[in-house]
Design a protein around this motif. Structure first.
Motif, short mmCIF file in Angstrom:
data_model
loop_
_atom_site.label_atom_id
_atom_site.label_comp_id
_atom_site.label_asym_id
_atom_site.label_seq_id
_atom_site.Cartn_x
_atom_site.Cartn_y
_atom_site.Cartn_z
N ILE A 31 37.59 40.69 45.50
CA ILE A 31 36.31 40.36 46.14
C ILE A 31 35.16 40.61 45.17
O ILE A 31 34.20 39.84 45.10
CB ILE A 31 36.13 41.20 47.42
N GLY A 32 35.25 41.70 44.41
CA GLY A 32 34.20 41.98 43.44
C GLY A 32 34.09 40.90 42.38
O GLY A 32 32.97 40.51 42.00
N ILE A 33 35.21 40.39 41.91
CA ILE A 33 35.19 39.33 40.90
C ILE A 33 34.48 38.09 41.45
O ILE A 33 33.79 37.37 40.71
CB ILE A 33 36.63 39.01 40.47
N GLY A 34 34.62 37.83 42.73
CA GLY A 34 33.99 36.64 43.31
C GLY A 34 32.49 36.72 43.44
O GLY A 34 31.86 35.73 43.84
N HIS A 35 31.88 37.86 43.11
CA HIS A 35 30.43 37.99 43.31
C HIS A 35 29.60 37.33 42.22
O HIS A 35 28.48 36.90 42.49
CB HIS A 35 30.05 39.47 43.41
N VAL A 77 38.25 34.81 46.06
CA VAL A 77 38.24 35.15 47.50
C VAL A 77 39.58 34.77 48.14
O VAL A 77 40.09 35.48 49.01
CB VAL A 77 37.07 34.45 48.21
N ALA A 78 40.17 33.65 47.70
CA ALA A 78 41.49 33.26 48.22
C ALA A 78 42.53 34.32 47.87
O ALA A 78 43.39 34.66 48.70
CB ALA A 78 41.89 31.90 47.65
N CYS A 79 42.49 34.85 46.65
CA CYS A 79 43.42 35.91 46.26
C CYS A 79 43.15 37.19 47.04
O CYS A 79 44.10 37.87 47.47
CB CYS A 79 43.31 36.18 44.76
#
Length: 452
Positions: A84-88, A120-122
């Motif tokens: 989730i953090g990576i998706g930011h 987010v999918a992951c």
């Protein structure tokens, strides 16, 4: 430093036509590069590892993981928070920098937005698998039912469902709306009938009229306005998973801003990890220039300092509070069985990134790539330390235990990289990874800089 600020975002020598030709040729080229096929084969093989791990998990149950009574949250929640953090970073680059009119976002916003969706999918897979009965995931939604099994709305675990689903929906809309002009360009330039039909269907009748552009700009600003608070709220809600608990090391008010800064930190590290190989392999150094890498390094440096402040205040408040449980939690992180993970994250997230204060380091592409990989590892270790070290030794020594991830924990985690890279490679093969129409808008500025 002034020369770095005035460096062009697009290298001089390009015209409107050359920008369109270069970006669209990556998608519409007659032959797929051999390197892409090799990368896709590796990514898809790792994806099959993920499918195997999930299939075995659904047959046997979560007992194949290393979770136990004191450590009920293991790799699943660690990886959820990390992904989730990576998706930011994608939403930050797209929405906030758009509202701030930062033109340097143009070359990296498209694939950063795609990275957000795939991350987010992951991330969404892990809480569903951690439930033990993922086919009952709809119990988390407030639907009327005769059994009266309403979800507990005071639990941040339920808040996660609404926050992450809203974030994914707005990010998808923002990404797709931004694609519309480029999909029309690919529709008009495609030579294969099937490609013309596919891109024409996805372009939704875009003709580039003044009305279309007016509606496009209005929709983009509205979605950017919606996405901006989501950048802050989503990881704030994720931090509430820990902060509302009474476990030592979790019950702290600094978690929301500290988690948001950490998310942006890891997100920009992943953007740089992807951008550097892409610009080299597809010869895009004139579009993703040194100025982009320098700005991303500065953002990482700033957010890394906020994360370091969070570590410092967490330690200070543990001793200042006089709470013996909080004090022991810090000492356990320093000298306990997971001390190696703690000191490794300090080195990866705080010590090594300080090299980016040097302009020479920020201009060294290879060193930046290594630092971005190190930060990604460090942010994963941070989530591991937060989850595991607080749970394995809490209030009762009689309840203490150790957490050891099994091979199925590792297979599931590593397999999500296959899912992420498979989706990402398909994206760069069939859709423009750089916004064509936005890059064309920067051509006049690059001409003026070139003349100067």
């Amino acid at each position: 430093m002034s020369a770095q600020r005035t460096a062009p975002i697009v290298e001089p020598g390009h015209s409107f036509g050359t920008v369109t030709d270069k970006i669209s040729a990556i998608v519409l080229g007659k032959r797929t590069p051999r390197g892409w096929w090799i990368g896709f084969a590796v990514a898809f093989s790792v994806l099959m590892v993920f499918q195997t791990a999930v299939g075995y998990l659904l047959i046997k149950g979560v007992g194949i993981w290393g979770i136990n009574i004191p450590v009920g949250w293991g790799f699943a929640i660690v990886n959820f928070v990390w992904w989730i953090g990576i998706g930011h970073a994608g939403t930050l680059i797209s929405a906030i920098l758009l509202l701030l009119r930062q033109t340097w976002r143009t070359s990296i916003n498209r694939f950063a937005e795609a990275m957000t969706l795939f991350a987010v999918a992951c991330a969404g897979a892990f809480p569903l698998l951690h439930m033990g009965r993922p086919w009952l995931f709809y119990w988390l939604t407030p639907y009327p039912n005769t059994m009266g099994t309403w979800p507990q709305f005071r639990s941040p675990l339920v808040w996660d469902v609404f926050a992450v689903s809203t974030y994914a929906t707005v990010s998808l809309l923002f990404w797709y709306v931004g694609l519309l002009p480029d999909l029309a360009t690919l529709r008009d330039r495609a030579r294969v009938r099937l490609a013309q039909k596919a891109y024409g269907f996805l372009a939704m009748g875009w003709r580039g009229s003044a009305v279309h552009w007016h509606r496009y700009e209005t929709a983009s600003l509205l979605l950017a306005g919606l996405a901006t608070p989501l950048v802050v709220s989503v990881h704030t809600v994720v931090s509430f998973d820990f902060a509302v608990g009474v476990i030592p090391g979790w019950h702290t008010t600094i978690f929301p801003p500290y988690f948001v800064a950490g998310a942006i930190y890891s997100g920009f590290a992943m953007v740089m990890t992807l951008a550097i190989p892409l610009r080299k392999y597809y010869d895009l150094e004139d579009f993703i220039t040194q100025r982009h890498l320098d700005n991303m390094a500065k953002v990482m440096l700033a957010t890394g300092l906020i994360v370091a402040y969070g570590y410092m205040m967490e330690t200070f408040m543990a001793f200042y509070s006089g709470d013996k449980y909080e004090t022991y939690m810090i000492l356990n992180r320093w000298k306990g069985p997971y001390a190696g993970a703690y000191w490794s994250l300090i080195a990866c997230n705080i010590v090594i990134p300080q090299l980016m204060w040097s302009r020479r380091i920020r201009q060294n592409v290879a060193v930046l790539f290594v630092i971005s990989l190190i930060v990604n590892v460090g942010m994963w270790l941070e989530r591991f330390v937060i989850v595991v070290t607080s749970l394995h030794r809490d209030f009762l020594p009689s309840s203490w235990g150790m957490y050891y991830p099994t091979k199925w924990d590792w297979f599931t985690y590593i397999g999500t990289f296959g899912l992420f890279l498979t989706l990402f490679l398909l994206f760069i093969r069939f859709l423009p990874m750089i916004a064509i129409f936005e890059m064309r808008g920067l051509v006049p500025e690059s001409r003026e800089k070139g003349k100067a």
